[in-house]
Design a protein around this motif. Sequence first.
Motif, PDB file in Angstrom:
ATOM      1  N   UNK A 119       0.819  -1.202   0.000  1.00  0.00           N
ATOM      2  CA  UNK A 119       0.000   0.000   0.000  1.00  0.00           C
ATOM      3  C   UNK A 119       0.861   1.264   0.000  1.00  0.00           C
ATOM      4  N   UNK A 120       0.705   2.070  -1.061  1.00  0.00           N
ATOM      5  CA  UNK A 120       1.410   3.337  -1.166  1.00  0.00           C
ATOM      6  C   UNK A 120       0.388   4.449  -1.401  1.00  0.00           C
ATOM      7  N   UNK A 121       0.536   5.542  -0.680  1.00  0.00           N
ATOM      8  CA  UNK A 121      -0.411   6.651  -0.732  1.00  0.00           C
ATOM      9  C   UNK A 121       0.188   7.820  -1.507  1.00  0.00           C
ATOM     10  N   UNK A 122      -0.585   8.354  -2.452  1.00  0.00           N
ATOM     11  CA  UNK A 122      -0.236   9.577  -3.167  1.00  0.00           C
ATOM     12  C   UNK A 122      -1.393  10.552  -2.976  1.00  0.00           C
ATOM     13  N   UNK A 123      -1.108  11.768  -2.549  1.00  0.00           N
ATOM     14  CA  UNK A 123      -2.211  12.657  -2.202  1.00  0.00           C
ATOM     15  C   UNK A 123      -1.986  14.104  -2.622  1.00  0.00           C
ATOM     16  N   UNK A 124      -3.132  14.778  -2.866  1.00  0.00           N
ATOM     17  CA  UNK A 124      -3.177  16.221  -3.075  1.00  0.00           C
ATOM     18  C   UNK A 124      -3.924  16.897  -1.920  1.00  0.00           C
ATOM     19  N   UNK A 125      -4.504  16.114  -1.032  1.00  0.00           N
ATOM     20  CA  UNK A 125      -5.393  16.635  -0.003  1.00  0.00           C
ATOM     21  C   UNK A 125      -4.625  17.116   1.229  1.00  0.00           C
ATOM     22  N   UNK A 126      -4.905  18.335   1.634  1.00  0.00           N
ATOM     23  CA  UNK A 126      -4.170  18.936   2.746  1.00  0.00           C
ATOM     24  C   UNK A 126      -4.320  18.123   4.032  1.00  0.00           C
ATOM     25  N   UNK A 127      -5.544  17.651   4.316  1.00  0.00           N
ATOM     26  CA  UNK A 127      -5.766  16.892   5.541  1.00  0.00           C
ATOM     27  C   UNK A 127      -4.984  15.593   5.569  1.00  0.00           C
ATOM     28  N   UNK A 139       0.190   7.125  12.000  1.00  0.00           N
ATOM     29  CA  UNK A 139      -0.642   5.940  12.192  1.00  0.00           C
ATOM     30  C   UNK A 139       0.206   4.668  12.135  1.00  0.00           C
ATOM     31  N   UNK A 140      -0.283   3.622  12.760  1.00  0.00           N
ATOM     32  CA  UNK A 140       0.414   2.345  12.747  1.00  0.00           C
ATOM     33  C   UNK A 140       0.413   1.759  11.336  1.00  0.00           C
ATOM     34  N   UNK A 141       1.531   1.131  10.977  1.00  0.00           N
ATOM     35  CA  UNK A 141       1.645   0.458   9.690  1.00  0.00           C
ATOM     36  C   UNK A 141       1.823  -1.038   9.929  1.00  0.00           C
ATOM     37  N   UNK A 142       1.241  -1.833   9.057  1.00  0.00           N
ATOM     38  CA  UNK A 142       1.343  -3.284   9.201  1.00  0.00           C
ATOM     39  C   UNK A 142       2.006  -3.874   7.952  1.00  0.00           C
ATOM     40  N   UNK A 181       6.776 -19.231   7.135  1.00  0.00           N
ATOM     41  CA  UNK A 181       7.741 -18.370   6.451  1.00  0.00           C
ATOM     42  C   UNK A 181       7.346 -16.895   6.470  1.00  0.00           C
ATOM     43  N   UNK A 182       6.305 -16.561   7.209  1.00  0.00           N
ATOM     44  CA  UNK A 182       5.848 -15.170   7.185  1.00  0.00           C
ATOM     45  C   UNK A 182       5.633 -14.626   8.598  1.00  0.00           C
ATOM     46  N   UNK A 183       6.125 -13.397   8.811  1.00  0.00           N
ATOM     47  CA  UNK A 183       5.910 -12.676  10.060  1.00  0.00           C
ATOM     48  C   UNK A 183       5.087 -11.426   9.781  1.00  0.00           C
ATOM     49  N   UNK A 184       4.329 -11.004  10.799  1.00  0.00           N
ATOM     50  CA  UNK A 184       3.584  -9.755  10.729  1.00  0.00           C
ATOM     51  C   UNK A 184       4.221  -8.743  11.671  1.00  0.00           C
ATOM     52  N   UNK A 185       4.457  -7.559  11.174  1.00  0.00           N
ATOM     53  CA  UNK A 185       4.980  -6.453  11.971  1.00  0.00           C
ATOM     54  C   UNK A 185       3.948  -5.334  11.988  1.00  0.00           C
ATOM     55  N   UNK A 186       3.664  -4.786  13.162  1.00  0.00           N
ATOM     56  CA  UNK A 186       2.813  -3.605  13.298  1.00  0.00           C
ATOM     57  C   UNK A 186       3.604  -2.572  14.086  1.00  0.00           C
ATOM     58  N   UNK A 206      15.361 -11.530   4.931  1.00  0.00           N
ATOM     59  CA  UNK A 206      14.095 -11.036   4.397  1.00  0.00           C
ATOM     60  C   UNK A 206      14.043 -11.308   2.901  1.00  0.00           C
ATOM     61  N   UNK A 207      13.054 -12.093   2.482  1.00  0.00           N
ATOM     62  CA  UNK A 207      12.879 -12.417   1.074  1.00  0.00           C
ATOM     63  C   UNK A 207      11.893 -11.470   0.392  1.00  0.00           C
ATOM     64  N   UNK A 208      10.917 -10.993   1.129  1.00  0.00           N
ATOM     65  CA  UNK A 208       9.930 -10.070   0.570  1.00  0.00           C
ATOM     66  C   UNK A 208       9.293  -9.275   1.703  1.00  0.00           C
ATOM     67  N   UNK A 209       8.928  -8.038   1.385  1.00  0.00           N
ATOM     68  CA  UNK A 209       8.332  -7.140   2.384  1.00  0.00           C
ATOM     69  C   UNK A 209       7.128  -6.453   1.739  1.00  0.00           C
ATOM     70  N   UNK A 210       5.962  -6.576   2.388  1.00  0.00           N
ATOM     71  CA  UNK A 210       4.738  -6.015   1.806  1.00  0.00           C
ATOM     72  C   UNK A 210       3.937  -5.287   2.873  1.00  0.00           C
ATOM     73  N   UNK A 211       3.604  -4.031   2.616  1.00  0.00           N
ATOM     74  CA  UNK A 211       2.776  -3.264   3.549  1.00  0.00           C
ATOM     75  C   UNK A 211       1.301  -3.500   3.201  1.00  0.00           C
ATOM     76  N   UNK A 212       0.526  -3.922   4.213  1.00  0.00           N
ATOM     77  CA  UNK A 212      -0.870  -4.266   3.960  1.00  0.00           C
ATOM     78  C   UNK A 212      -1.855  -3.321   4.653  1.00  0.00           C
ATOM     79  N   UNK A 213      -1.360  -2.444   5.521  1.00  0.00           N
ATOM     80  CA  UNK A 213      -2.276  -1.544   6.228  1.00  0.00           C
ATOM     81  C   UNK A 213      -1.557  -0.292   6.683  1.00  0.00           C
ATOM     82  N   UNK A 214      -2.277   0.854   6.624  1.00  0.00           N
ATOM     83  CA  UNK A 214      -1.826   2.105   7.217  1.00  0.00           C
ATOM     84  C   UNK A 214      -2.961   2.615   8.082  1.00  0.00           C
ATOM     85  N   UNK A 215      -2.762   2.663   9.384  1.00  0.00           N
ATOM     86  CA  UNK A 215      -3.834   3.069  10.282  1.00  0.00           C
ATOM     87  C   UNK A 215      -5.025   2.139  10.177  1.00  0.00           C
ATOM     88  N   UNK A 216      -6.193   2.703   9.911  1.00  0.00           N
ATOM     89  CA  UNK A 216      -7.412   1.895   9.773  1.00  0.00           C
ATOM     90  C   UNK A 216      -7.653   1.435   8.341  1.00  0.00           C
TER      91      UNK A 216
END
Length: 236
Positions: A119-127, A139-142, A181-186, A206-216
């Motif tokens: 998950x990668x975020x690209x934004x124009x929104x000020x908030x 926010x927490x990342x998983x 073969x897989x660990x979860x990091x938060x 580490x063979x692969x790293x994937x972000x699956x969550x940002x905050x909620x």
Amino acid sequence: MAEPIRLSKRLIELYRCSRREAELYIEGGWVSVDGRAVEEPQFKVGDEEVVLHPDAVAAPVEPVTLLLHKPAGETLEQALARLGPATRAESDRDPRRPLSRHFHRLTALLPLEPAASGLQVFSQQRGVLRRLGEESDAPEQEFVVEIAGEPAADGLARLGHGLDQRGRPLPPCKVSRQSERHLRFALKAPQAGQIEHMCRSLGLEVLALRRIRIGRLAMAGLPVGQWRYLGERERF
């Protein structure tokens, strides 16, 4: 052949709207020239057919936030370049129509390293820029991490607390085993290379790293290389 004039001027002649309304219609993607949407008011037209969509609304184009499933091995510049109407996920039910303005002046937030995917975020929104740009309230990342090797009996506890990087203790994080073969990091505000460093400290590769969550907000089935809009009611 008619002498070319600005599209906004032609629209004013045809539909008796104001100059500002004409510009908003065009920038909103509501105007077609010979069947092709044109979003530049200064675009020159001659004898082409100019049509205003019957559902057109003269309203400014609001800033957006795009959520991309970044492929592993791509830089942020390469990931940004893939954003466009052709790579929008079919599953995206957001009512907005992709406009050229949605893909300009985007800021990459909480950037992933090139080797990582997810998950990668690209934004124009000020908030959103403010929310994800404040490290003190990040926010927490998983992440899901594919590993090679076997951690010691107390390995997961040590990963969650007690390691350091560059001589500084790392803040506590939550680590659990997803599979053999897989660990979860938060964790919050991970430093560049932090997860790989933590795993390497315990003899794990580490063979692969994937972000699956940002905050909620979870990636939730977004296909690799595709993007969707952040919904109006979604929050990190």
